[in-house]
Design a protein around this motif. Structure first.
Motif, PDB file in Angstrom:
ATOM      1  N   ILE A  22      42.761  46.162  37.172  1.00  0.00           N
ATOM      2  CA  ILE A  22      42.190  44.851  36.843  1.00  0.00           C
ATOM      3  C   ILE A  22      42.964  43.746  37.550  1.00  0.00           C
ATOM      4  N   GLY A  64      40.630  40.525  30.368  1.00  0.00           N
ATOM      5  CA  GLY A  64      40.959  41.497  31.407  1.00  0.00           C
ATOM      6  C   GLY A  64      42.269  42.206  31.188  1.00  0.00           C
ATOM      7  N   ARG A  80      34.413  44.565  36.387  1.00  0.00           N
ATOM      8  CA  ARG A  80      35.279  43.375  36.432  1.00  0.00           C
ATOM      9  C   ARG A  80      34.808  42.429  37.536  1.00  0.00           C
ATOM     10  N   LEU A  97      36.729  43.227  29.626  1.00  0.00           N
ATOM     11  CA  LEU A  97      36.496  42.972  31.049  1.00  0.00           C
ATOM     12  C   LEU A  97      35.764  41.650  31.263  1.00  0.00           C
TER      13      LEU A  97
END
Length: 175
Positions: free
Chosen positions: A124, A110, A75, A106
């Protein structure tokens, strides 16, 4: 590595790094070979020594599940447009249990994606806030502590911070 903004260290460069530094750096790599970032780090032996120790511990000694650490790393790479970092950690994430579907998410929505479970969404959200705005909402940290406990929350925050350092180094020097 043809567009790298500094000349990477080569095996015949003088002075040579301490043998234990080279051995430690190679030990962190799956095939035992130095990669692009390693060769740039070796332009400064003190930097390479500290970097290898810190990242080695994050990769091998944290209690936070490897799949979760790799999710954070991907991420961060996506948010910071650190392509080299993505290419290194994409296979590691898949090997740790991640999926291609999650990799795609990602790179896009997200935490808003329904492919992630509650823990992954919390990781995340933490990663997004810390990477994009530095400050992390207290409620996000409380949720992390509820899901992971304080020790793993600290490790998650440290993983985000460390891999933001990595991506900024990679992007600045075009590695």
């Amino acid at each position: 590595m043809s567009d790298v903004r500094v000349t990477p260290w080569q095996d015949d460069t003088i002075p040579s790094p301490p043998p234990e530094l080279l051995a430690g750096m190679k030990a962190r790599r799956p095939n035992g070979e130095l990669i692009g970032i390693d060769r740039v780090l070796l332009k400064s032996f003190p930097l390479a020594t500290g970097w290898n120790a810190l990242l080695g511990r994050i990769r091998a000694e944290f209690e936070l599940a490897l799949e979760h650490r790799e999710l954070i790393m991907l991420r961060v790479a996506a948010l910071n447009r650190a392509d080299f970092e993505w290419r290194v950690h994409h296979p590691a994430y898949l090997q740790a249990g991640g999926t291609e579907e999650k990799c795609e998410a990602l790179q896009g929505e997200g935490a808003d994606s329904d492919v992630f479970d509650e823990e992954e969404r919390a990781l995340i959200t933490l990663t997004d806030q810390s990477t994009k705005q530095v400050e992390v909402d207290a409620l996000v940290v409380e949720e992390m502590k509820r899901l992971f406990g304080e020790n793993r929350t600290v490790e998650a925050v440290a993983t985000v911070a460390a891999y933001n350092m990595v991506s900024r180094f990679l992007v600045a020097l075009a590695i």
